[in-house]
Design an enzyme around this catalytic site. Structure first.
Site, mmCIF file in Angstrom:
data_model
loop_
_atom_site.group_PDB
_atom_site.id
_atom_site.type_symbol
_atom_site.label_atom_id
_atom_site.label_comp_id
_atom_site.label_asym_id
_atom_site.label_seq_id
_atom_site.Cartn_x
_atom_site.Cartn_y
_atom_site.Cartn_z
ATOM 1 N N GLU A 61 27.124 -113.822 42.148
ATOM 2 C CA GLU A 61 28.447 -113.156 42.661
ATOM 3 C C GLU A 61 28.272 -112.265 43.734
ATOM 4 O O GLU A 61 27.256 -111.287 43.538
ATOM 5 C CB GLU A 61 29.135 -112.370 41.406
ATOM 6 C CG GLU A 61 30.517 -112.594 41.412
ATOM 7 C CD GLU A 61 31.039 -111.848 40.081
ATOM 8 O OE1 GLU A 61 31.790 -111.025 40.297
ATOM 9 O OE2 GLU A 61 30.505 -112.189 38.985
ATOM 10 N N ARG A 296 17.026 -113.151 29.641
ATOM 11 C CA ARG A 296 17.135 -112.353 30.833
ATOM 12 C C ARG A 296 16.062 -111.397 30.834
ATOM 13 O O ARG A 296 15.437 -111.251 29.707
ATOM 14 C CB ARG A 296 18.458 -111.557 30.741
ATOM 15 C CG ARG A 296 18.551 -110.421 29.698
ATOM 16 C CD ARG A 296 20.127 -109.766 29.994
ATOM 17 N NE ARG A 296 20.100 -108.825 30.782
ATOM 18 C CZ ARG A 296 20.745 -108.872 32.083
ATOM 19 N NH1 ARG A 296 21.790 -109.839 32.185
ATOM 20 N NH2 ARG A 296 20.771 -107.955 33.037
ATOM 21 N N LYS A 306 24.062 -104.846 38.230
ATOM 22 C CA LYS A 306 24.571 -104.285 39.825
ATOM 23 C C LYS A 306 25.440 -103.382 39.784
ATOM 24 O O LYS A 306 25.529 -102.331 40.647
ATOM 25 C CB LYS A 306 25.254 -105.763 40.367
ATOM 26 C CG LYS A 306 24.327 -106.572 40.961
ATOM 27 C CD LYS A 306 24.984 -107.791 41.760
ATOM 28 C CE LYS A 306 24.945 -108.997 40.893
ATOM 29 N NZ LYS A 306 25.949 -109.947 41.085
HETATM 30 P P1 ATP Z 1 24.753 -108.266 36.965
HETATM 31 O O1 ATP Z 1 25.185 -108.009 35.873
HETATM 32 O O2 ATP Z 1 23.734 -107.373 37.531
HETATM 33 O O3 ATP Z 1 26.041 -108.106 38.189
HETATM 34 P P2 ATP Z 1 25.112 -110.922 36.768
HETATM 35 O O4 ATP Z 1 24.210 -111.821 35.668
HETATM 36 O O5 ATP Z 1 26.340 -110.710 36.475
HETATM 37 O O6 ATP Z 1 24.167 -109.616 36.823
HETATM 38 P P3 ATP Z 1 24.981 -112.748 39.154
HETATM 39 O O7 ATP Z 1 25.429 -112.197 40.309
HETATM 40 O O8 ATP Z 1 26.187 -113.268 38.292
HETATM 41 O O9 ATP Z 1 24.802 -111.333 38.312
HETATM 42 O O10 ATP Z 1 23.833 -113.283 38.886
HETATM 43 C C1 ATP Z 1 23.368 -114.373 39.376
HETATM 44 C C2 ATP Z 1 22.028 -115.098 38.567
HETATM 45 O O11 ATP Z 1 20.951 -114.321 38.363
HETATM 46 C C3 ATP Z 1 22.760 -115.761 37.193
HETATM 47 O O12 ATP Z 1 22.321 -117.132 37.253
HETATM 48 C C4 ATP Z 1 22.029 -114.635 36.218
HETATM 49 O O13 ATP Z 1 21.839 -115.526 35.137
HETATM 50 C C5 ATP Z 1 20.954 -114.458 36.910
HETATM 51 N N1 ATP Z 1 20.486 -112.978 36.585
HETATM 52 C C6 ATP Z 1 21.141 -111.744 36.460
HETATM 53 N N2 ATP Z 1 20.559 -110.696 35.819
HETATM 54 C C7 ATP Z 1 19.357 -111.364 35.422
HETATM 55 C C8 ATP Z 1 18.247 -111.052 34.345
HETATM 56 N N3 ATP Z 1 17.948 -109.591 34.369
HETATM 57 N N4 ATP Z 1 17.185 -111.765 34.125
HETATM 58 C C9 ATP Z 1 17.343 -113.060 34.592
HETATM 59 N N5 ATP Z 1 18.375 -113.606 35.327
HETATM 60 C C10 ATP Z 1 19.423 -112.791 35.672
HETATM 61 MG MG MG Z 2 28.146 -110.837 37.106
#
Ligand code: ATP
Ligand code: MG
Length: 593
Positions: A61, A296, A306
């Protein structure tokens, strides 16, 4: 060259590789067609067989900068596609209307490229945005309504929450659940036409309000949001929910293996339910994508959210997204991390089905293993105090400067030598002199004999102090026949070896010594707010004296400062004549002790 690291050895297997290898050997996806672009079943059927053996995707995102957890996901998705003759799509998951953050979009693309991956394959750029699929998502929603599989629910959000039940109690049916498809279609079209205010209705799947999996209790598919979207403008006032949008994005893009983190495990039944229905209806290509969950990355001393990282930036706890203390990819890059070190790290931590914590030192070890064979060596005095060689002029002549050399890399003679001079006035580390030596101390103290690395053995004679008792200059006498690399070099026995630079040719530099940003290993898991766990000493700036070879350093160049660790010329602030180095990591793992 130094010993090969495990990046040269075959990749360790894991459950995802086993799944992919099984699918490849069974030809699960071998007969699928690909239209050359995302599309519905008919579009793909009109194309040739898919040239990609598998398709994965990285779907962020665009609401912040990517962090080390995303790096794991990028290395995983792009790495698997590369290893198995597939393609990994770069997809922005922008189904949520919000103001466009072009800054984030650009930074994300840059981070993925920098990590060493590309979404170009078979002559196509596989860069997609989910909002381009809104038309199809709407069509899928109307299809479900027509098939009696979705309905418009006009309960209030509170009523909906109450009727959902919980783990112990089944949900209860909405009074709107049994409207006819015609009535639902008309109402849904009114939602789309902007006749209803935000929150007045949602479109829900019609599955099972008594399902033990709460995600299957008629989940919401569309909500009303009178909001501008950066891509589609004001064309829509209803927007798909993530759980509805994501499987469809995967299906339109012919994704074979949709990898996500464990939190989404409970969503998998709905993912399958939705794609089963759309496939049966002939809307999406077959066979459909499958979702697989992995743990994760949780890294000690680091936040991987983020939203929280944004808070650190917005509230000024760090100096921006690319502050070298940040676990963002731009921060790690500025700290001195290389793409190879992050790939190596991802490979070493592997993928598992169980959540756990990875120690921060694992990341630092990967960096050292990558930099050790690459980084040129240099001497830098980080906390300089003067060393005066009292007998220099009488031993070598007034103002004499003696040329000295040292290997650029101790195990790679082909990389040549660095040159610098030895003279009467030198800079040494303040900590390399003690007036009264502690037990076992083998550096400079009155009467001790020490080798100045690549130079001479000297004998300490004492020190000058200012009125506060602080040492301002250390004094020593040189043994002129003991120059390193000459036959007399071991004619005088030295107790220790120290690093130094010469006042005649050393260059001043600012050195930024970074420590962990948080003082506790899991800053966001206890009672205390993570902001209270910030390490107040995470940055120390020192005025250093460095050897002349470093005057040629360009931004991003990495070095091993002998005895001190790995340093990088700062990408932003370093310039010729104004040298700035960031400590990437120490030479060994001293943190645990
Ligand atoms: P955040 O909570 O930091 O915004 P998110 O998962 O909402 O993280 P996205 O932009 O949706 O962020 O993530 C893109 C991809 O990165 C997703 O497929 C997610 O599974 C992966 N991802 C995010 N954080 C992790 C993590 N700590 N370890 C492994 N993969 C991750
Ligand atoms: Mg997210």
């Amino acid at each position: 060259m130094s010993a090969p690291t495990d990046k040269d050895s075959p990749k360790a297997s894991n459950f995802l590789r086993q799944i992919i290898e099984r699918d490849l050997s069974q030809g699960t996806y071998a007969q699928r067609h690909w239209a050359g672009r995302p599309g519905d079943a008919a579009t793909h059927q009109s194309g040739p067989l898919d040239p990609a053996r598998i398709r994965t995707r990285f779907p962020p995102e665009p609401n912040g900068y990517l962090h080390v957890g995303h790096a794991k996901s990028i290395c995983l998705n792009f790495g698997l596609a590369r290893d198995y003759g597939g393609v990994c799509h770069m997809r922005f998951d922008d189904t949520n209307p919000e103001k466009e953050e072009q800054e984030y979009v650009d930074a994300i693309l840059d981070a993925v490229h920098w990590l060493g991956f590309s979404w170009d394959a078979h002559g196509t750029s596989h860069l997609y945005q989910a909002s381009d699929y809104f038309d199809f998502m709407y069509r899928a929603a109307e299809y479900l309504i027509g098939a009696g599989l979705a309905y418009v629910d006009e309960q209030t959000p509170e009523e909906m929450r109450a009727s959902r039940g919980d783990f112990a109690r089944p949900g209860t049916d909405s009074p709107f659940r049994d409207r006819s498809p015609e009535e639902n279609l008309q109402r849904f079209r009114e939602m789309r036409a902007g006749k209803l205010p935000d929150g007045a209705a949602v479109l829900r799947a019609r599955i099972d309000m008594a399902s033990p999996n709460i995600n299957m209790r008629d989940p919401a598919l569309y909500r009303i949001k009178h909001a501008q979207h950066h891509n589609t403008g004001s064309r829509w006032c209803i927007y798909p929910m993530y759980t509805f949008a994501h499987p469809i994005e995967d299906a339109l893009e012919n994704i074979t293996h949709s990898l996500c983190t464990l939190e989404f495990e409970d969503q998998r039944p709905f993912y399958d339910w939705l794609l089963d229905r759309l496939r049966e209806g002939g809307l999406i290509n077959a066979p459909q994508p499958r979702q697989y969950e992995f743990a994760r990355l949780n890294l000690t001393y680091v936040l991987t959210s983020k939203r929280k990282l944004k808070q650190l930036v917005d509230e000024g706890h760090v100096q921006g997204w690319d502050d070298p203390r940040m676990p963002t990819i731009v921060g790690l890059r500025r700290r001195g991390y290389t793409p190879e070190s992050l790939q190596l790290f991802s490979e070493r931590i592997g993928v598992t089905k169980a959540n756990g914590w990875i120690d921060f030192s694992t990341l630092e070890i990967a960096l050292r293993d990558d930099l050790d064979p690459k980084a040129a060596r240099a001497m830098a005095v980080l906390d300089p105090v003067q060393l005066v060689i009292d007998n220099w002029d009488e031993a070598f002549g007034l103002g004499h400067l003696e040329p000295c050399t040292a290997p650029v890399h101790p195990h790679q003679p082909e990389r040549g030598q660095r040159s610098f001079v030895f003279g009467k006035e030198l800079w040494i580390e303040r900590g390399d002199f003690e007036e009264v030596p502690p037990k076992g101390y083998n550096r400079l103290y009155p009467g001790s004999r020490v080798r100045l690395k690549y130079g001479y053995v000297v004998e300490c004679v004492g020190a000058d102090k200012d009125e506060r008792g602080e040492v301002v200059a250390v004094h020593a006498r040189v043994f002129p026949e003991t120059k390193s690399g000459t036959p007399g070099s071991d004619s005088v026995k030295a107790k220790g070896v120290i690093t130094w630079v010469s006042a005649a040719d050393a260059v001043p530099a600012q050195v930024r010594l970074y420590e962990r940003l948080f003082s506790v290993p899991q800053p966001d898991t206890g009672e205390r707010d993570f902001l209270e766990e910030l390490n107040p000493d995470s940055l120390k700036v020192v005025a250093a004296q460095v050897e002349p070879s470093l005057a040629q350093a360009r931004a991003d160049d990495k070095f091993q400062f002998e005895r001190h660790g790995y340093f990088v010329a700062d990408r932003k602030d370093h310039a010729p004549g104004s040298l700035v180095f960031n400590r990437a990591t120490g030479l060994k793992d001293t943190f645990a002790r």
